[in-house]
Motif scaffolding. Structure first.
Motif, PDB file in Angstrom:
ATOM      1  N   VAL A 252      -1.516  -2.221   4.572  1.00 47.37           N
ATOM      2  CA  VAL A 252      -2.805  -1.546   5.095  1.00 47.37           C
ATOM      3  C   VAL A 252      -2.212   0.039   4.356  1.00 47.37           C
ATOM      4  CG1 VAL A 252      -4.063  -0.327   6.480  1.00 47.37           C
ATOM      5  CG2 VAL A 252      -3.123  -2.654   6.922  1.00 47.37           C
ATOM      6  N   ARG A 253      -3.381   0.646   3.801  1.00 49.74           N
ATOM      7  CA  ARG A 253      -3.116   1.725   3.180  1.00 49.74           C
ATOM      8  C   ARG A 253      -4.095   2.767   3.785  1.00 49.74           C
ATOM      9  NH1 ARG A 253      -5.179   3.697  -1.604  1.00 49.74           N
ATOM     10  NH2 ARG A 253      -6.276   2.097  -2.890  1.00 49.74           N
ATOM     11  N   GLY A 254      -4.147   4.155   3.775  1.00 51.60           N
ATOM     12  CA  GLY A 254      -5.036   5.054   3.839  1.00 51.60           C
ATOM     13  C   GLY A 254      -5.784   5.422   2.382  1.00 51.60           C
ATOM     14  N   GLU A 255      -7.133   5.857   2.225  1.00 50.26           N
ATOM     15  CA  GLU A 255      -7.465   6.045   1.136  1.00 50.26           C
ATOM     16  C   GLU A 255      -6.961   7.399   0.632  1.00 50.26           C
ATOM     17  OE1 GLU A 255     -12.092   6.868  -0.505  1.00 50.26           O
ATOM     18  OE2 GLU A 255     -11.756   7.314   1.574  1.00 50.26           O
ATOM     19  N   ARG A 256      -6.524   8.311   1.400  1.00 48.92           N
ATOM     20  CA  ARG A 256      -5.656   9.492   1.122  1.00 48.92           C
ATOM     21  C   ARG A 256      -4.164   9.531   1.394  1.00 48.92           C
ATOM     22  NH1 ARG A 256      -6.549  12.851   4.108  1.00 48.92           N
ATOM     23  NH2 ARG A 256      -8.208  11.869   5.764  1.00 48.92           N
ATOM     24  N   GLY A 257      -3.812   8.442   1.507  1.00 47.18           N
ATOM     25  CA  GLY A 257      -2.417   8.001   1.869  1.00 47.18           C
ATOM     26  C   GLY A 257      -1.370   8.160   0.820  1.00 47.18           C
TER      27      GLY A 257
END
Length: 309
Positions: A252-257
């Motif tokens: 799972v990753r953040g769009e701005r991560g």
């Protein structure tokens, strides 16, 4: 081993002026149990939600963090799971060690997971699952590599493999050759210094305040952070450290991560290529602080799939 039930709001000092949604207040009002388990000479503190005997899901915090980062997430996974959030050694309320490494952290996670699984009444084949954020994702991927046959699944959340964790980078860039936490004169002074690394103004204030309040403790002369800065000396993971596992693995990753597309593509390939990657829109590195509802939904779907088999 278990202590008396305690609400997650105990010790929290969320500002009365902060607008707090009902779902968050209800999550913090959900009681949990506190436990201690000795693992290789260190006392590991952890907390549990849900019914003994249900499938076990272990939540692993990032570097310099603690189990309380999951207080508003865990109750939403506990309707049909035994949810565990631990303080890795050198963090939160757990003991400090002379040295740390990812394999040691992974053994702590598996020991706690199996302590809760063995104590249940569910089928023996219902093995625990592990979910970790940032450095905790490094720990999770290490657990999957070294103990995957004992897990139902593993998920790393915005873990920047091939880069230093943001906490480690910040510490090294600070120029401190002898690690040590600064002591502040008051609780308000130290909590006022709480910052996420990397900085992100999108963090929800009521989540950030709850997490900050549980990140400190009183010592001689004032207040300071709970974590041992020595953990930063061995908290990095390289692509060569990632290997195919004997359990389902997800990212799972953040769009701005920090776990950018190239990083997740590399990690997925190292894990065997058939790895689901979920992107949380408009989320930074600390997804549970800025987009917790979206993260909860993603994790509910993930653990539901793992334990459906």
């Amino acid at each position: 081993m278990p202590a008396s039930p305690r609400s997650a709001t105990s010790g929290s000092r969320v500002s009365a002026t902060t607008a707090v949604p009902a779902w968050f207040s209800e999550a913090l009002a959900t009681p949990y149990q506190r436990h201690d388990l000795e693992v290789e000479g260190a006392r590991i503190a952890y907390r549990t939600w849900g019914k003994v005997g249900d499938p076990v899901v272990v939540l692993v915090h990032g570097g310099a963090a603690h189990a309380g980062w999951w207080d508003h997430v865990a109750p939403f996974l506990a309707t049909s799971h035994r949810v565990v959030a631990l303080d890795l050694s050198g963090h939160g309320d757990s003991d400090w060690r002379r040295a740390y490494d990812l394999s040691l952290f992974a053994r702590e996670v598996v020991a706690v997971a199996e302590a809760e699984t063995v104590g249940g009444t569910g089928p023996a084949e219902m093995m625990p699952a592990v979910i970790g954020h940032s450095m905790g994702g490094f720990v999770t991927l290490t657990a999957a590599r070294e103990h995957g046959a004992r897990l139902s699944g593993a998920c790393a959340i915005d873990s920047p493999v091939q880069q230093m964790s943001p906490e480690t980078r910040a510490w090294k860039e600070s120029g401190r050759h002898v690690p040590g936490n600064k002591v502040y004169p008051s609780w308000e002074a130290v909590v006022g210094r709480f910052r996420t690394l990397p900085p992100d103004d999108a963090s929800l204030p009521y989540v950030r305040e709850h997490v900050a309040a549980a990140s400190v403790h009183e010592v001689e002369g004032g207040w300071t952070w709970k974590f041992d800065p020595h953990v930063f000396l061995s908290a990095q993971m390289e692509p060569d450290d990632v290997a195919e596992t004997d359990c389902p693995t997800a990212l799972v990753r953040g769009e701005r991560g920090m776990a950018t597309t190239d990083i997740t593509t590399t990690v997925a390939a190292r894990l065997g290529g058939h790895v689901p990657v979920t992107v949380i829109p408009d989320a930074g590195h600390h997804i549970m602080l800025d987009q917790p509802v979206a993260l909860i939904s993603a994790l509910q779907a993930l653990v539901g799939e793992w334990f459906r088999r």
